[in-house]
Design a protein around this motif. Structure first.
Motif, PDB file in Angstrom:
ATOM      1  N   PRO A 125      30.749 -22.089  45.134  1.00 17.55           N
ATOM      2  CA  PRO A 125      31.951 -22.235  44.301  1.00 17.55           C
ATOM      3  C   PRO A 125      33.239 -21.482  45.148  1.00 17.55           C
ATOM      4  O   PRO A 125      34.158 -21.913  44.774  1.00 17.55           O
ATOM      5  N   VAL A 126      32.680 -20.335  45.694  1.00 21.33           N
ATOM      6  CA  VAL A 126      33.830 -19.536  46.580  1.00 21.33           C
ATOM      7  C   VAL A 126      34.455 -20.655  47.488  1.00 21.33           C
ATOM      8  O   VAL A 126      35.538 -20.653  47.830  1.00 21.33           O
ATOM      9  N   ILE A 127      33.360 -21.088  48.215  1.00 15.91           N
ATOM     10  CA  ILE A 127      33.649 -22.064  49.521  1.00 15.91           C
ATOM     11  C   ILE A 127      34.390 -23.137  49.071  1.00 15.91           C
ATOM     12  O   ILE A 127      35.569 -23.615  49.643  1.00 15.91           O
ATOM     13  N   ASP A 128      34.024 -23.854  48.031  1.00 17.02           N
ATOM     14  CA  ASP A 128      34.875 -25.077  47.416  1.00 17.02           C
ATOM     15  C   ASP A 128      36.125 -24.565  46.842  1.00 17.02           C
ATOM     16  O   ASP A 128      37.002 -25.453  46.887  1.00 17.02           O
ATOM     17  N   ALA A 129      36.449 -23.398  46.637  1.00 13.60           N
ATOM     18  CA  ALA A 129      37.815 -23.048  45.807  1.00 13.60           C
ATOM     19  C   ALA A 129      38.557 -22.432  47.247  1.00 13.60           C
ATOM     20  O   ALA A 129      39.959 -22.580  47.056  1.00 13.60           O
ATOM     21  N   MET A 130      38.202 -22.557  48.511  1.00 14.35           N
ATOM     22  CA  MET A 130      39.014 -22.324  49.521  1.00 14.35           C
ATOM     23  C   MET A 130      38.881 -23.510  50.436  1.00 14.35           C
ATOM     24  O   MET A 130      38.572 -23.291  51.854  1.00 14.35           O
ATOM     25  N   PRO A 131      39.619 -24.620  50.380  1.00 12.62           N
ATOM     26  CA  PRO A 131      39.166 -25.874  51.042  1.00 12.62           C
ATOM     27  C   PRO A 131      40.350 -25.687  52.517  1.00 12.62           C
ATOM     28  O   PRO A 131      40.017 -26.550  53.366  1.00 12.62           O
ATOM     29  N   GLN A 132      41.235 -24.640  52.308  1.00 11.62           N
ATOM     30  CA  GLN A 132      42.088 -24.401  53.747  1.00 11.62           C
ATOM     31  C   GLN A 132      41.617 -23.723  54.550  1.00 11.62           C
ATOM     32  O   GLN A 132      42.096 -23.793  55.661  1.00 11.62           O
ATOM     33  N   VAL A 133      40.398 -23.293  54.625  1.00 12.63           N
ATOM     34  CA  VAL A 133      39.741 -22.405  55.438  1.00 12.63           C
ATOM     35  C   VAL A 133      39.355 -23.158  56.689  1.00 12.63           C
ATOM     36  O   VAL A 133      38.773 -24.360  56.655  1.00 12.63           O
ATOM     37  N   GLU A 134      39.663 -22.918  57.924  1.00 12.73           N
ATOM     38  CA  GLU A 134      39.676 -23.781  59.127  1.00 12.73           C
ATOM     39  C   GLU A 134      38.564 -22.930  60.127  1.00 12.73           C
ATOM     40  O   GLU A 134      37.735 -23.669  60.815  1.00 12.73           O
ATOM     41  N   LEU A 135      38.400 -21.702  60.027  1.00 11.84           N
ATOM     42  CA  LEU A 135      37.391 -20.838  60.862  1.00 11.84           C
ATOM     43  C   LEU A 135      36.540 -19.891  59.884  1.00 11.84           C
ATOM     44  O   LEU A 135      37.163 -19.080  59.235  1.00 11.84           O
ATOM     45  N   VAL A 136      35.368 -20.076  60.305  1.00 14.09           N
ATOM     46  CA  VAL A 136      34.520 -18.786  59.274  1.00 14.09           C
ATOM     47  C   VAL A 136      33.828 -18.164  60.465  1.00 14.09           C
ATOM     48  O   VAL A 136      33.407 -18.576  61.517  1.00 14.09           O
ATOM     49  N   LEU A 137      34.016 -16.825  60.274  1.00 19.10           N
ATOM     50  CA  LEU A 137      33.432 -15.775  61.180  1.00 19.10           C
ATOM     51  C   LEU A 137      32.143 -15.403  60.517  1.00 19.10           C
ATOM     52  O   LEU A 137      32.084 -14.696  59.462  1.00 19.10           O
ATOM     53  N   ALA A 138      31.167 -15.769  60.699  1.00 26.17           N
ATOM     54  CA  ALA A 138      29.857 -15.432  60.305  1.00 26.17           C
ATOM     55  C   ALA A 138      29.158 -14.320  61.134  1.00 26.17           C
ATOM     56  O   ALA A 138      28.596 -14.628  62.044  1.00 26.17           O
ATOM     57  N   ILE A 139      29.151 -13.255  60.362  1.00 27.49           N
ATOM     58  CA  ILE A 139      28.782 -11.895  60.813  1.00 27.49           C
ATOM     59  C   ILE A 139      27.406 -11.458  60.595  1.00 27.49           C
ATOM     60  O   ILE A 139      27.165 -11.192  59.196  1.00 27.49           O
ATOM     61  N   GLY A 140      26.391 -11.577  61.142  1.00 25.21           N
ATOM     62  CA  GLY A 140      25.134 -10.991  60.975  1.00 25.21           C
ATOM     63  C   GLY A 140      24.326 -12.274  60.298  1.00 25.21           C
ATOM     64  O   GLY A 140      24.693 -13.407  60.208  1.00 25.21           O
ATOM     65  N   GLN A 141      22.787 -12.074  60.507  1.00 29.19           N
ATOM     66  CA  GLN A 141      22.081 -13.078  60.310  1.00 29.19           C
ATOM     67  C   GLN A 141      22.109 -13.668  59.114  1.00 29.19           C
ATOM     68  O   GLN A 141      21.724 -14.990  58.692  1.00 29.19           O
ATOM     69  N   TYR A 142      22.520 -13.334  57.962  1.00 27.40           N
ATOM     70  CA  TYR A 142      22.612 -13.858  56.666  1.00 27.40           C
ATOM     71  C   TYR A 142      23.596 -14.696  56.390  1.00 27.40           C
ATOM     72  O   TYR A 142      23.300 -15.826  55.856  1.00 27.40           O
ATOM     73  N   ALA A 143      24.721 -14.352  56.846  1.00 24.55           N
ATOM     74  CA  ALA A 143      25.896 -15.170  56.916  1.00 24.55           C
ATOM     75  C   ALA A 143      25.756 -16.458  57.965  1.00 24.55           C
ATOM     76  O   ALA A 143      25.929 -17.551  57.519  1.00 24.55           O
ATOM     77  N   GLN A 144      24.958 -16.204  58.821  1.00 22.41           N
ATOM     78  CA  GLN A 144      24.641 -17.245  59.787  1.00 22.41           C
ATOM     79  C   GLN A 144      23.683 -18.070  59.329  1.00 22.41           C
ATOM     80  O   GLN A 144      23.897 -19.272  59.525  1.00 22.41           O
ATOM     81  N   ALA A 145      22.835 -17.536  58.600  1.00 22.88           N
ATOM     82  CA  ALA A 145      21.808 -18.762  58.064  1.00 22.88           C
ATOM     83  C   ALA A 145      22.492 -19.502  57.102  1.00 22.88           C
ATOM     84  O   ALA A 145      22.054 -20.607  56.905  1.00 22.88           O
ATOM     85  N   TRP A 146      23.419 -18.931  56.120  1.00 24.78           N
ATOM     86  CA  TRP A 146      23.860 -19.819  55.129  1.00 24.78           C
ATOM     87  C   TRP A 146      24.901 -20.603  55.524  1.00 24.78           C
ATOM     88  O   TRP A 146      24.844 -21.852  55.441  1.00 24.78           O
ATOM     89  N   HIS A 147      25.628 -20.177  56.519  1.00 26.59           N
ATOM     90  CA  HIS A 147      26.741 -21.411  57.025  1.00 26.59           C
ATOM     91  C   HIS A 147      26.304 -22.194  58.129  1.00 26.59           C
ATOM     92  O   HIS A 147      27.218 -23.159  58.402  1.00 26.59           O
ATOM     93  N   LEU A 148      25.389 -21.675  58.781  1.00 27.83           N
ATOM     94  CA  LEU A 148      24.896 -22.721  60.069  1.00 27.83           C
ATOM     95  C   LEU A 148      23.367 -23.359  59.550  1.00 27.83           C
ATOM     96  O   LEU A 148      23.214 -24.619  60.245  1.00 27.83           O
ATOM     97  N   GLY A 149      22.870 -22.930  58.467  1.00 22.59           N
ATOM     98  CA  GLY A 149      21.460 -23.460  58.305  1.00 22.59           C
ATOM     99  C   GLY A 149      20.583 -23.784  59.367  1.00 22.59           C
ATOM    100  O   GLY A 149      20.251 -22.980  60.132  1.00 22.59           O
ATOM    101  N   GLU A 150      20.264 -25.008  59.462  1.00 21.93           N
ATOM    102  CA  GLU A 150      19.149 -25.426  60.476  1.00 21.93           C
ATOM    103  C   GLU A 150      19.691 -25.320  61.998  1.00 21.93           C
ATOM    104  O   GLU A 150      18.767 -25.099  63.018  1.00 21.93           O
TER     105      GLU A 150
END
Length: 212
Positions: A125-150
């Motif tokens: 829901p948070v990601i969907d609410a911010m469609p204007q975001v162009e760059l995600v800085l995925a800090i650490g393994q948990y954020a990387q797992a969610w934003h990068l998946g496989e």
């Protein structure tokens, strides 16, 4: 953003601030309830083009309510090449960790992982609410797992080494994988000098362009 969209974003902020699921309905049962009063910390923005996706607040952030209000934040701001004022301008940066509340400490005095309740309930829901975001800085393994998946590598180091692949992807938002800026990773930075030599110049240039 329309008035209706702005209202929905504010409703989302208020819902997150009021969230108590880690205390009242813990994912792994009552014995795993958060032992202290939750204090969700997140900065959701209708204008920011950069999303900082961290792990979870530490104790100092829990006490102040300000994300990255600690030594890790000082190092992160140095990596980005921005001032404290720029960093906390919600029109410039959205700051949304994988877990919104301080999870507590383990037996060794280290921060526990982000709570399991947060991401399934709030992340999309948070990601969907911010469609204007162009760059995600995925800090650490948990954020990387969610934003990068496989697409993520088996280790955090491997994922960060593959930064060119994720940053140059033509699908979805650009993601730049970063190690956590904690002092605990100082030895990692010394063992991996390529990070400061190769990644940081690109990171700072990308941030500069998105803030201009």
């Amino acid at each position: 953003m329309t008035d209706a969209e702005d209202e929905r974003l504010e409703d989302l902020r208020l819902a997150i601030a009021a969230c108590r699921i880690c205390r009242d309905a813990p994912a792994r049962g009552p014995e795993y309830r958060l032992p202290h009063e939750p204090r969700p910390v997140a900065v959701i923005s209708s204008k920011a083009r950069i999303l900082i996706a961290g792990q979870a607040p530490g104790l100092r952030v829990h006490e102040s309510g300000l994300p990255f209000d600690d030594a890790s934040g000082n190092r992160l701001r140095d990596w980005l090449g921005v001032t404290r004022e720029q960093f906390y301008d919600r029109d410039l940066f959205a700051i949304v960790p994988m877990g919104f509340c301080f999870p507590g400490y383990d037996a060794h005095g280290s921060d526990l992982p982000p709570r399991r309740e947060c991401a399934p309930r709030w992340r999309q829901p948070v990601i969907d609410a911010m469609p204007q975001v162009e760059l995600v800085l995925a800090i650490g393994q948990y954020a990387q797992a969610w934003h990068l998946g496989e697409r993520k590598a088996a280790s955090m180091t491997g994922t960060v080494r593959n930064w060119r692949t994720y940053l140059g992807s033509n699908t979805g938002q650009a993601v730049l994988a970063l190690p956590h800026p904690s002092w605990r990773n100082t030895s990692w930075l010394k063992k991996n000098p390529w990070f400061e030599a190769e990644v940081l110049p690109v990171l700072r240039e990308r941030i500069k362009n998105l803030l201009s």
